[in-house]
Enzyme design. Structure first.
Site, PDB file in Angstrom:
ATOM      1  N   SER A 191     -11.936  -2.223   1.813  1.00 22.72           N
ATOM      2  CA  SER A 191     -10.633  -2.016   1.173  1.00 22.72           C
ATOM      3  C   SER A 191     -10.653  -2.225  -0.339  1.00 22.72           C
ATOM      4  O   SER A 191      -9.617  -2.038  -0.996  1.00 22.72           O
ATOM      5  CB  SER A 191      -9.582  -2.941   1.795  1.00 22.72           C
ATOM      6  OG  SER A 191      -9.182  -2.440   3.054  1.00 22.72           O
ATOM      7  N   LYS A 206      -9.279   0.570  -2.379  1.00 25.89           N
ATOM      8  CA  LYS A 206      -7.879   0.711  -2.780  1.00 25.89           C
ATOM      9  C   LYS A 206      -7.669   0.397  -4.261  1.00 25.89           C
ATOM     10  O   LYS A 206      -6.642   0.777  -4.835  1.00 25.89           O
ATOM     11  CB  LYS A 206      -7.007  -0.185  -1.907  1.00 25.89           C
ATOM     12  CG  LYS A 206      -7.010   0.231  -0.426  1.00 25.89           C
ATOM     13  CD  LYS A 206      -6.118  -0.653   0.417  1.00 25.89           C
ATOM     14  CE  LYS A 206      -6.039  -0.163   1.856  1.00 25.89           C
ATOM     15  NZ  LYS A 206      -7.224  -0.529   2.661  1.00 25.89           N
ATOM     16  N   SER A 236      -2.677  -4.496   2.037  1.00 24.18           N
ATOM     17  CA  SER A 236      -3.861  -3.650   2.233  1.00 24.18           C
ATOM     18  C   SER A 236      -3.632  -2.643   3.356  1.00 24.18           C
ATOM     19  O   SER A 236      -4.549  -2.312   4.118  1.00 24.18           O
ATOM     20  CB  SER A 236      -5.108  -4.495   2.529  1.00 24.18           C
ATOM     21  OG  SER A 236      -6.290  -3.757   2.343  1.00 24.18           O
TER      22      SER A 236
END
Length: 640
Positions: free
Chosen positions: A320, A323, A380
C-alpha cells in the site's frame, strides 16, 4: 597562483613595469637510485629512465563517456552530483596518488588505468575532462586527463597517476595541497601562456620584455626512480625520491636555495598553523542501528543526504505504499484545477469489489473526492483508491500510466506501477530509495495537502476509521506518511518527522510485523537526530555577489542562488561549514537574462569535503547601457 603579471599585457601594449614573482624552490643533489625490488613482482613494466620526460596530457575535444557520468551517484554514504560541464571549474584541496596496485584495473570510464599515463580521478568532473593541477607547495604544474571517479577518502580532491604525482614532486609525502583548474580544449590554458609552463619556450612577447621575465622549468632535475611503496588511494607514503631541481633560463643567473632555507620556511608555516589553534575534531558517528527489515533508508529531507541505508536499491513490493504515488497524481490534478476536493465521485463496481482493506463505500454512490482521499490515506482503503484513480485517469490502467510518468519525472528510476492500490503484480515494484524520493516530493510540492497524512482517524458512513501508522500516537514529531502490507511484501512504513526544523524521511520495507516496522522506523529517526544536524546555509534569492557587468547601464548586478541551500553534517559541526562563491563566466557582459547561471556557490564541511553546490544567477535581467557606456567598457575589457 604563480602567474606573472607580464602574461596579462593589454591589446594596446601599454608600457608597464613587469611584476616578477620570486619563486623559492629546493634543489636535491641526491644521485639517481636504482629501483628497489618490491615484495612481489609488479604486473607493470619498470619506470622509464626519466619519468619527467613523459609529456603532459594534451586537451582535445572528446565525446562524453558512456560510463561514469550519471546525474549523481552514492559512494560511502555520500551523494555526488556529476557536473554537466567542466567550464570554469577551479578548486583547491588535497591530492593523493595511486600506483602499481591499480595498474591495469578498469576505471569508471571503462578504460584501463596506466600508472605511466598523465591521468587522474575526480568525484564530479565529467569523464573525460582535462585539468591543470598545480602543487601549491612548490609551484609545479601538470596537465592531466580525468578518466576515473574518486578519491572518496575524507578531504581528498583528486587522485593522480603515479607519473603525474612524480612530476609534481609529491610521491614522498603521498599527499599535497593542489589547485585544480579545468581546461577546455577549445579555450587557451590561462597558465600555459604565462610564466608557469612545463617547458622553457620563450614567451611570445617583444624582445624588450624577455630579458626581464624569468621562466620556470619543471622536471629539470634528476629523474625519479621506482619508489619502494606502490602508492594508494588512502594516501600511503612511498620512500624518498630525488627531488627534481628548478632552475632559471640562461637569461637570468642560476638560482638555487639550500634545503636549510626551505626547511626553515616550512617550520614557520607549521608554527603559524599551531598558533591558529587546532580544529575541533568531529564527534564519532557510530554505524546505523540494526533493524529487522529487508531494506531501509534514512535521508534528510532538505539536504537530501543519506544518513543510513541497507539494500536501498533492491526491488521490493510496495504494497500500500503504492498509494503515495496515487496521492501524488491526485494532488497534481487538484493543483492544476482538473478536479476539486468537493467533486462528487461515482463508485464503480470495479472499485466496490476491490480486495484487501476497504473504506466501505457502496457501488453507485457519489462521494466527495476529499472523503475518498482520507479513506485512501488514513484507512488505506483499496475501494476509495480505485475510485480516485478512475476519476482522475478514466480507467485504472490509464491511471497507472500516469503514475509511471510522474515517477519518472520525480527521478524514481527503479519503480514500475501496474495498479493504484498496490496489490501484488509481476510488474509492480519499487525501491526504498525511490519511496524516499516520492515522500520528499509530496512534502515539498504539496504542503497544502500534506496534513492529510497526519490524521489519526476520520468518520465516514458512521464508521470510525483509524490510521495504521502507530508512530503518529507515539512520537509527537512524526507527522506522516503511509503504511503498507501484503503477505509477500511484508510490513512497510514510510515515515517523516520534524524536530526543531530538521525533517527526516525514513523508509522501512519487508519488516516481520507491525511492531517491527515501527521499532525500525523509530530507531532510524532517533539515530539521525542524535548524530546529525541540518543547517540552512543560504536562502533563496539571497544576494551573494555584486559583480561588475560590462556594457550595462547599472555597472553592477546582484547575483545569488535561486533556492535554499541546506547541509547535513555531524552534530556539533555546523559551525565548521564554509561557503565560497566564484564566477564561471567572467567577465560578465550585458545583456544578461535573469536566472542564467554565471557562477557557483560551494559549501564545504570541516574536512574540506564539498557537501553542496548551487548556481549563481542574476535575479533580474541586466540590460545593455548606452553607446558611450559600451564603448568605454570595450576599451576596459582589453585590460581585463
Amino acid at each position: 597562483m604563480m602567474r606573472a603579471a607580464g602574461s596579462c599585457l593589454s591589446r594596446a601594449r601599454v608600457p608597464a613595469a613587469v611584476l616578477c614573482a620570486a619563486i623559492l624552490a629546493a634543489c636535491s643533489t641526491a644521485a639517481r637510485r636504482k629501483p628497489e625490488a618490491p615484495a612481489r613482482a609488479p604486473a607493470v613494466p619498470p619506470p622509464p629512465a626519466n619519468i619527467d620526460s613523459i609529456p603532459d596530457a594534451v586537451p582535445r575535444p572528446e565525446p562524453r563517456s558512456a560510463h561514469g557520468n550519471p546525474a549523481f551517484y552514492d559512494a560511502l554514504g555520500k551523494r555526488y552530483f556529476v557536473l554537466a560541464a567542466a567550464d570554469g571549474y577551479l578548486e583547491r584541496g588535497v591530492a593523493s596518488w595511486y600506483g602499481p596496485t591499480f595498474h591495469g584495473v578498469s576505471t569508471s570510464s571503462g578504460e584501463r588505468y596506466d600508472m605511466y599515463g598523465m591521468t587522474a580521478a575526480h568525484k564530479t568532473l565529467p569523464l573525460p575532462s582535462y585539468a591543470r593541477v598545480t602543487n601549491l607547495r612548490n609551484g609545479r604544474s601538470v596537465v592531466v586527463r580525468i578518466n576515473d571517479r574518486g578519491p572518496f577518502v575524507a578531504n581528498r580532491l583528486i587522485d593522480l597517476s603515479y607519473t603525474a604525482a612524480a612530476k609534481l614532486d609529491m610521491l614522498r609525502e603521498g599527499t599535497t595541497l593542489v589547485e585544480v583548474r579545468a581546461l577546455i580544449p577549445t579555450q587557451p590554458d590561462p597558465l600555459s601562456s604565462g610564466c608557469m609552463r612545463p617547458a622553457c619556450a620563450r614567451p611570445s612577447f617583444s624582445r624588450r620584455w624577455r630579458a626581464k621575465r624569468p621562466c620556470i622549468v619543471y622536471g629539470s632535475g634528476p629523474s625519479t626512480a621506482w619508489p619502494s611503496s606502490t602508492g594508494s588511494r588512502s594516501g600511503s607514503r612511498p620512500s624518498a625520491l630525488p627531488m627534481p631541481a628548478w632552475r632559471w633560463t640562461k637569461e637570468l643567473p642560476m638560482l638555487r636555495l639550500s634545503t636549510a632555507v626551505v626547511t626553515a620556511l616550512a617550520s614557520l608555516s607549521a608554527l603559524a598553523t599551531l598558533l591558529a589553534g587546532p580544529a575541533r575534531a568531529a564527534a564519532p558517528i557510530p554505524r546505523p542501528p540494526e533493524v529487522n527489515a529487508r531494506a531501509y533508508l534514512l535521508i534528510d529531507h532538505f539536504s537530501g543526504r543519506v544518513l543510513a541505508q541497507q539494500h536501498a536499491d533492491d526491488r521490493m513490493e510496495p504494497a500500500s505504499l503504492t498509494k503515495l504515488m496515487t496521492a501524488y497524481v491526485v494532488f497534481k490534478a487538484l493543483q492544476e484545477g482538473r478536479v476539486k476536493l468537493t467533486d462528487p465521485v461515482t463508485v464503480s463496481e470495479h472499485a466496490w469489489r476491490a480486495e484487501g482493506s476497504r473504506t466501505f463505500v457502496l457501488v453507485g454512490t457519489q462521494i466527495p473526492l476529499d472523503i475518498l482521499l482520507k479513506g485512501m490515506i488514513v484507512q488505506s482503503g483499496n475501494d476509495a483508491t480505485i475510485a480516485l484513480a478512475e476519476r482522475v485517469g478514466g480507467t485504472e490502467p490509464a491511471f497507472a500510466q500516469i503514475m509511471n510518468e510522474y515517477a519518472r519525472r520525480i527521478g524514481m528510476k527503479s519503480s514500475s506501477f501496474e495498479n493504484s492500490d498496490g496489490l501484488p503484480s509481476p510488474g509492480h515494484y519499487t525501491t526504498a530509495r525511490d519511496m524516499a524520493l516520492l515522500a520528499s516530493a509530496l512534502i515539498r510540492e504539496f504542503p497544502q495537502y500534506y496534513s492529510l497524512f497526519s490524521l489519526k482517524e476520520f468518520m465516514w458512513n458512521n464508521i470510525r476509521q483509524g490510521n495504521r501508522n502507530g508512530l503518529l500516537g507515539k512520537d509527537p514529531s512524526v507527522d506522516g506518511l503511509k503504511t503498507g502490507h501484503t503477505d509477500s511484501a511484508g510490513y512497510c512504513l514510510v515515515t517523516s518527522a520534524n524536530r526543531t526544523g530538521m525533517r527526516l524521511v525514513s523508509v522501512v520495507m519487508g519488516a516481520a510485523s507491525v511492531k517491527a516496522r515501527e521499532e525500525a522506523s523509530a530507531a532510524l529517526l532517533n539515530y539521525g537526530y542524535t548524530f546529525f544536524e541540518t543547517t540552512k546555509v543560504k536562502g533563496a534569492r539571497e544576494t551573494v555577489l555584486k559583480p561588475r557587468v560590462y556594457k550595462s547601464a547599472g555597472e553592477f548586478a546582484a547575483v545569488g542562488i535561486p533556492y535554499d541551500i541546506y547541509v547535513t553534517v555531524g552534530r556539533g559541526q555546523a559551525t565548521s561549514i564554509k561557503t565560497s562563491a566564484r564566477l564561471t563566466k567572467e567577465p560578465l557582459v550585458a545583456p544578461l537574462p535573469a536566472g542564467k547561471p554565471v557562477g557557483e556557490v560551494t559549501v564545504t564541511d570541516a574536512t574540506g569535503e564539498v557537501v553542496a553546490r548551487a548556481p549563481l544567477v542574476p535575479f533580474a535581467p541586466v540590460a545593455e547601457g548606452g553607446l558611450w557606456t559600451r564603448a568605454v567598457d570595450d576599451v576596459a575589457l582589453w585590460f581585463h
